[in-house]
Motif scaffolding. Sequence first.
Motif, PDB file in Angstrom:
ATOM      1  N   LEU A  46       0.851  -1.190   0.000  1.00  0.00           N
ATOM      2  CA  LEU A  46       0.000   0.000   0.000  1.00  0.00           C
ATOM      3  C   LEU A  46       0.886   1.239   0.000  1.00  0.00           C
ATOM      4  CD1 LEU A  46      -2.629  -1.155   2.667  1.00  0.00           C
ATOM      5  CD2 LEU A  46      -2.651  -1.551   0.201  1.00  0.00           C
ATOM      6  N   CYS A  47       0.913   1.942  -1.128  1.00  0.00           N
ATOM      7  CA  CYS A  47       1.861   3.055  -1.209  1.00  0.00           C
ATOM      8  C   CYS A  47       1.357   4.254  -2.006  1.00  0.00           C
ATOM      9  CB  CYS A  47       3.172   2.568  -1.846  1.00  0.00           C
ATOM     10  SG  CYS A  47       2.982   2.090  -3.577  1.00  0.00           S
ATOM     11  N   LYS A  48       0.188   4.160  -2.649  1.00  0.00           N
ATOM     12  CA  LYS A  48      -0.259   5.252  -3.513  1.00  0.00           C
ATOM     13  C   LYS A  48      -0.448   6.552  -2.732  1.00  0.00           C
ATOM     14  CE  LYS A  48      -2.410   2.743  -7.346  1.00  0.00           C
ATOM     15  NZ  LYS A  48      -3.677   2.459  -8.059  1.00  0.00           N
ATOM     16  N   ARG A  49      -1.136   6.462  -1.612  1.00  0.00           N
ATOM     17  CA  ARG A  49      -1.320   7.617  -0.741  1.00  0.00           C
ATOM     18  C   ARG A  49      -1.753   7.092   0.625  1.00  0.00           C
ATOM     19  NH1 ARG A  49      -5.714   7.291  -4.142  1.00  0.00           N
ATOM     20  NH2 ARG A  49      -7.779   7.282  -3.165  1.00  0.00           N
ATOM     21  N   SER A  50      -1.733   7.951   1.616  1.00  0.00           N
ATOM     22  CA  SER A  50      -2.035   7.497   2.975  1.00  0.00           C
ATOM     23  C   SER A  50      -3.462   7.813   3.392  1.00  0.00           C
ATOM     24  CB  SER A  50      -1.066   8.150   3.970  1.00  0.00           C
ATOM     25  OG  SER A  50      -1.201   9.564   3.916  1.00  0.00           O
ATOM     26  N   ILE A  51      -4.282   8.348   2.470  1.00  0.00           N
ATOM     27  CA  ILE A  51      -5.652   8.735   2.819  1.00  0.00           C
ATOM     28  C   ILE A  51      -6.618   7.637   2.400  1.00  0.00           C
ATOM     29  CG2 ILE A  51      -7.496  10.404   2.473  1.00  0.00           C
ATOM     30  CD1 ILE A  51      -5.382  12.511   1.896  1.00  0.00           C
ATOM     31  N   ILE A  52      -7.378   7.102   3.371  1.00  0.00           N
ATOM     32  CA  ILE A  52      -8.412   6.110   3.097  1.00  0.00           C
ATOM     33  C   ILE A  52      -9.733   6.857   2.909  1.00  0.00           C
ATOM     34  CG2 ILE A  52      -9.680   4.127   4.011  1.00  0.00           C
ATOM     35  CD1 ILE A  52      -7.213   3.421   5.651  1.00  0.00           C
ATOM     36  N   ASN A  53     -10.322   6.721   1.745  1.00  0.00           N
ATOM     37  CA  ASN A  53     -11.562   7.446   1.435  1.00  0.00           C
ATOM     38  C   ASN A  53     -12.767   6.740   2.067  1.00  0.00           C
ATOM     39  OD1 ASN A  53     -13.370   9.257   0.326  1.00  0.00           O
ATOM     40  ND2 ASN A  53     -13.446   8.231  -1.665  1.00  0.00           N
ATOM     41  N   ASP A  81     -12.056  -0.402   5.486  1.00  0.00           N
ATOM     42  CA  ASP A  81     -12.870  -1.379   4.776  1.00  0.00           C
ATOM     43  C   ASP A  81     -12.085  -1.900   3.576  1.00  0.00           C
ATOM     44  OD1 ASP A  81     -14.986  -2.975   4.158  1.00  0.00           O
ATOM     45  OD2 ASP A  81     -16.367  -1.364   3.638  1.00  0.00           O
ATOM     46  N   LEU A  82     -12.550  -3.000   3.015  1.00  0.00           N
ATOM     47  CA  LEU A  82     -11.815  -3.662   1.937  1.00  0.00           C
ATOM     48  C   LEU A  82     -11.612  -2.771   0.713  1.00  0.00           C
ATOM     49  CD1 LEU A  82     -13.400  -7.230   1.980  1.00  0.00           C
ATOM     50  CD2 LEU A  82     -10.989  -6.684   2.387  1.00  0.00           C
ATOM     51  N   LEU A  83     -12.697  -2.264   0.155  1.00  0.00           N
ATOM     52  CA  LEU A  83     -12.620  -1.559  -1.129  1.00  0.00           C
ATOM     53  C   LEU A  83     -11.767  -0.291  -1.079  1.00  0.00           C
ATOM     54  CD1 LEU A  83     -16.247  -2.094  -2.487  1.00  0.00           C
ATOM     55  CD2 LEU A  83     -14.197  -3.459  -2.870  1.00  0.00           C
ATOM     56  N   PRO A  84     -11.928   0.584  -0.069  1.00  0.00           N
ATOM     57  CA  PRO A  84     -11.052   1.765  -0.027  1.00  0.00           C
ATOM     58  C   PRO A  84      -9.590   1.424   0.207  1.00  0.00           C
ATOM     59  CG  PRO A  84     -12.485   1.673   1.906  1.00  0.00           C
ATOM     60  CD  PRO A  84     -12.984   0.658   0.957  1.00  0.00           C
ATOM     61  N   LEU A  85      -9.303   0.338   0.923  1.00  0.00           N
ATOM     62  CA  LEU A  85      -7.911  -0.074   1.112  1.00  0.00           C
ATOM     63  C   LEU A  85      -7.310  -0.599  -0.190  1.00  0.00           C
ATOM     64  CD1 LEU A  85      -8.014  -1.810   4.619  1.00  0.00           C
ATOM     65  CD2 LEU A  85      -6.654   0.188   3.986  1.00  0.00           C
ATOM     66  N   LEU A  86      -8.110  -1.302  -0.987  1.00  0.00           N
ATOM     67  CA  LEU A  86      -7.612  -1.815  -2.266  1.00  0.00           C
ATOM     68  C   LEU A  86      -7.230  -0.677  -3.215  1.00  0.00           C
ATOM     69  CD1 LEU A  86     -10.007  -4.841  -2.974  1.00  0.00           C
ATOM     70  CD2 LEU A  86      -7.616  -4.904  -2.220  1.00  0.00           C
ATOM     71  N   GLU A  87      -7.874   0.477  -3.057  1.00  0.00           N
ATOM     72  CA  GLU A  87      -7.554   1.623  -3.908  1.00  0.00           C
ATOM     73  C   GLU A  87      -6.145   2.159  -3.653  1.00  0.00           C
ATOM     74  OE1 GLU A  87     -10.560   4.551  -3.319  1.00  0.00           O
ATOM     75  OE2 GLU A  87     -12.076   3.492  -4.489  1.00  0.00           O
ATOM     76  N   LEU A  88      -5.563   1.825  -2.504  1.00  0.00           N
ATOM     77  CA  LEU A  88      -4.230   2.326  -2.151  1.00  0.00           C
ATOM     78  C   LEU A  88      -3.110   1.412  -2.617  1.00  0.00           C
ATOM     79  CD1 LEU A  88      -4.883   3.458   1.556  1.00  0.00           C
ATOM     80  CD2 LEU A  88      -5.354   4.678  -0.567  1.00  0.00           C
ATOM     81  N   SER A  89      -3.453   0.281  -3.201  1.00  0.00           N
ATOM     82  CA  SER A  89      -2.455  -0.722  -3.534  1.00  0.00           C
ATOM     83  C   SER A  89      -1.612  -0.325  -4.748  1.00  0.00           C
ATOM     84  CB  SER A  89      -3.135  -2.069  -3.808  1.00  0.00           C
ATOM     85  OG  SER A  89      -2.181  -3.024  -4.246  1.00  0.00           O
ATOM     86  N   CYS A  90      -0.277  -0.494  -4.598  1.00  0.00           N
ATOM     87  CA  CYS A  90       0.639  -0.312  -5.730  1.00  0.00           C
ATOM     88  C   CYS A  90       0.963  -1.643  -6.382  1.00  0.00           C
ATOM     89  CB  CYS A  90       1.939   0.346  -5.264  1.00  0.00           C
ATOM     90  SG  CYS A  90       1.729   2.059  -4.776  1.00  0.00           S
ATOM     91  N   SER A  91       0.690  -2.734  -5.709  1.00  0.00           N
ATOM     92  CA  SER A  91       0.898  -4.060  -6.280  1.00  0.00           C
ATOM     93  C   SER A  91      -0.411  -4.562  -6.875  1.00  0.00           C
ATOM     94  CB  SER A  91       1.420  -5.031  -5.212  1.00  0.00           C
ATOM     95  OG  SER A  91       0.571  -5.021  -4.085  1.00  0.00           O
ATOM     96  N   SER A  92      -0.351  -5.666  -7.581  1.00  0.00           N
ATOM     97  CA  SER A  92      -1.547  -6.208  -8.220  1.00  0.00           C
ATOM     98  C   SER A  92      -2.561  -6.661  -7.172  1.00  0.00           C
ATOM     99  CB  SER A  92      -1.167  -7.398  -9.108  1.00  0.00           C
ATOM    100  OG  SER A  92      -2.317  -8.019  -9.624  1.00  0.00           O
TER     101      SER A  92
END
Length: 311
Positions: free
Chosen positions: A168-175, A180-191
């Motif tokens: 998880l490296c794109k940004r540190s803000i969870i929308n 929750d699962l879906l907002p955390l997946l948005e932060l992923s830099c890996s597949s």
Amino acid sequence: MNPGNQSIVTEFILAGLTEKEELQLPLFLLFLGIYLVTVVGNLGMITLIGLSSHLHTPMYYLLSSLSFIDLCQSTVITPKMLVNFVTERNIISYPECMIQLYFFLIFAIAECHMLAVMAYDRYVAICSPLHYNVTMSYSLCLRLTLGVYILGILGSTIHTGFMVRLFLCKRSIINHYFCDLLPLLELSCSSNYINELLVLFLSAFNILFPALTIAASYILIIANVLRIPSTKGRSKAYRTCSSHISAVAVFFGSAAFMYLQPSSVSSMDQGKVSSVFYTMVVPMLNPLIYSLRNRDVKSALKKLLCKKAHS
């Protein structure tokens, strides 16, 4: 992914429900009220069922289990949310975030399957009333309840286990207002392809399978009720099921809106509103729905209050 890179992410900022400062205090008071009603309502339901001997039946045993799940689910989410309303930066550490995600998923999944178990209980009560006590024995209720929690723990462990493997490296803000699962997946830099497949597959299993079980139970119940000759008998049967149907409609409707959409079409802003229903509103409403529309619960409460008054 190199596991050592995971230490780069040490904390997140929760975006919350809104960024408007003028809404922070009203929302704090609103959700504080909801949480207090949730705690009092669910603890009251558990206590009332425990103290009232004539409520020691399978239906109310399952209802007390549902109240416990609702209480735990709300407690996992709401206190942290309330703190965030009155602090400048809504920070949550990486370990706290994963712990919150893990326990939220346990109780969310458990609630889905508990509602299905309760629908089966209503099916047996209406369609096979003479065999109800034999079919819905204490041992079966205990096994079904344990199964509900096992499914919750299993599903949560799978989701959280695959989540901690992501970088998880794109940004540190969870929308969102919680992890929750879906907002955390948005932060992923890996597949995160496998994670998204798991969300759809396990959500389908944990939402659609219980929903279909509930639908099948009520189709059989309605078919049986229509054969009851007396209007009074049909009315009693419908009244027995109406509380459960109300709880099911709100919970599964909001959960399906959040988790059964492809990520390309789902909106986190809409998802926030939807998730408010199944994380906070439903846990508050369930004890109210089951108490206000249930004569046995109201009768037990009156007897308990009378005993307190006389003592």
